[in-house]
Design an enzyme around this catalytic site. Structure first.
Site, PDB file in Angstrom:
ATOM      1  N   LYS A  53       0.886  -1.266  -0.047  1.00 56.38           N
ATOM      2  CA  LYS A  53      -0.163  -0.044   0.038  1.00 56.38           C
ATOM      3  C   LYS A  53       1.068   1.377   0.247  1.00 56.38           C
ATOM      4  O   LYS A  53       0.600   2.388  -0.653  1.00 56.38           O
ATOM      5  CB  LYS A  53      -0.859  -0.019   0.978  1.00 56.38           C
ATOM      6  CG  LYS A  53      -2.240  -1.249   1.219  1.00 56.38           C
ATOM      7  CD  LYS A  53      -2.877  -1.154   2.331  1.00 56.38           C
ATOM      8  CE  LYS A  53      -3.612  -2.388   2.193  1.00 56.38           C
ATOM      9  NZ  LYS A  53      -4.516  -2.867   3.368  1.00 56.38           N
ATOM     10  N   GLN A  97      -4.730  -1.540   9.728  1.00 49.79           N
ATOM     11  CA  GLN A  97      -4.469  -2.961   9.099  1.00 49.79           C
ATOM     12  C   GLN A  97      -4.806  -3.859   9.991  1.00 49.79           C
ATOM     13  O   GLN A  97      -4.745  -4.032  11.054  1.00 49.79           O
ATOM     14  CB  GLN A  97      -3.193  -3.097   8.715  1.00 49.79           C
ATOM     15  CG  GLN A  97      -2.735  -4.378   7.979  1.00 49.79           C
ATOM     16  CD  GLN A  97      -3.379  -4.476   6.477  1.00 49.79           C
ATOM     17  OE1 GLN A  97      -3.245  -3.373   5.657  1.00 49.79           O
ATOM     18  NE2 GLN A  97      -4.050  -5.411   6.080  1.00 49.79           N
ATOM     19  N   ASP A 120     -11.261   2.629   4.024  1.00 51.10           N
ATOM     20  CA  ASP A 120     -11.460   1.343   4.147  1.00 51.10           C
ATOM     21  C   ASP A 120     -12.900   0.969   3.985  1.00 51.10           C
ATOM     22  O   ASP A 120     -13.758   0.080   3.561  1.00 51.10           O
ATOM     23  CB  ASP A 120     -11.066   0.289   5.278  1.00 51.10           C
ATOM     24  CG  ASP A 120      -9.918  -0.374   4.983  1.00 51.10           C
ATOM     25  OD1 ASP A 120      -9.636  -0.613   3.773  1.00 51.10           O
ATOM     26  OD2 ASP A 120      -9.086  -0.740   5.900  1.00 51.10           O
TER      27      ASP A 120
END
Ligand code: NAD
Length: 287
Positions: A53, A97, A120
């Site tokens: 990422k 994460q 997200d």
């Protein structure tokens, strides 16, 4: 022959577009779009995802900040960091994460992220926006699935879509996105009876079960489009590990189009994270 949907290439083109638009944002606002990535503990797969990422952010001109915290981090410390990132005007997206260590309540942590920085798309406010059809940040993998569908189907309206899997990360949000586009959506899961016959009626199949080669060729209607989200690591006869999807794609020549695993949905997920970061930056900048 089914068209193989080239997710890798489509993701690359999307990243190129984002890079141009991120450059324009930086010139207009005198600061780049920025993503904060928080990793707690030393989960090996998470390390790889975070690295990927950060690399892709760099290529697209999105500034990234990495916060690597030890596995022993207390929930209060993590919440304090998220509070700081929420208040920081130079940070537009925040990604924690997953998975988090067992001692930390992941739901409380995700709920603490400001909804307008929730790249997200997991915050209940964004889930609510998605389910009521208002504009918000949506989960990356389902967004990638929709973008891939749009490369091979002109009009989704009226199509029968069968989603396999009902997780909050993939199955439910992709079902809501398909519904928003006026598909007729059937959501199936582990307790569904007669799955093969349900799939046989589908114009669109989105498989997100994490069950290797669950979906067979004779489940697929001629001309259907198959989006394979599943990724399972399996050891082959040569002892080497490979990634296996939920669909037996080699049995699906009669489909209109299928995504490969790897190289289908996977690359779209990171591209959509960049897409969401740029979107969050624009929304925050324009109030
Ligand atoms: P999950 O385990 O949270 O959910 C799986 C869902 O599939 C559940 O709703 C379960 O009921 C259903 N299911 C499981 N086995 C089934 C079966 N035999 N028949 C019917 N339904 C079944 O998983 P998830 O997080 O939604 O991920 C699903 C898959 O997608 C995994 O393989 C995961 O690795 C992959 N994934 C890929 C990406 C990507 O970027 N490509 C992103 C997220 C997840």
């Amino acid at each position: 022959m089914a068209v193989i949907i080239q997710g890798k290439q489509i993701a690359r083109e999307l990243c190129d577009t984002i890079a141009r638009e991120a450059g324009a944002f930086r010139r207009e606002h005198d600061l780049p779009p920025a993503l904060a990535v928080v990793l707690v503990g030393d989960h090996p797969a998470s390390e790889v995802y975070v690295r990927q990422k950060v690399i892709e952010c760099g290529k697209a001109g999105i500034r990234s900040e990495e916060y690597r915290l030890p596995g022993s981090t207390q929930q209060a410390e993590l919440l304090e960091l998220i509070g700081r990132l929420n208040r920081d005007d130079r940070v537009h997206g925040i990604l924690v994460q997953l998975p988090l260590p067992d001692a930390i309540d992941a739901v409380s942590v995700l709920d603490a992220i400001a909804p307008d920085k929730d790249v997200d798309g997991f915050h209940p406010v964004n889930v609510g926006r998605l389910s009521t059809g208002s504009d918000g940040l949506v989960p990356c993998t389902p967004l990638g699935c929709m973008m891939l569908l749009d490369t091979v189907i002109d009009e989704l309206r009226g199509k029968h879509a069968v989603v396999i899997g009902k997780s909050n990360i993939v199955g439910k949000p992709v079902a809501l996105m398909l519904l928003e586009r006026e598909c007729t959506v059937t959501v199936t899961h582990i307790a569904t009876q007669g799955l093969p016959d349900i799939v046989r009626g589908a114009d669109i199949v989105v498989a997100a079960a994490g069950a290797p080669r669950l979906v067979r060729g004779d489940w697929i209607k001629p001309g259907a489009v198959v989006i394979d989200v599943g990724i399972t690591r399996q050891k082959g006869p040569d002892g080497r590990t490979r990634l296996v999807g939920d669909c037996a794609a080699h049995e699906m020549d009669h489909a209109a189009a299928v995504t490969p695993v790897p190289g289908g949905v996977g690359p779209m997920t990171i591209a959509c994270l960049l897409n969401n970061t740029l979107k969050a930056a624009r929304r925050l900048a324009h109030g």
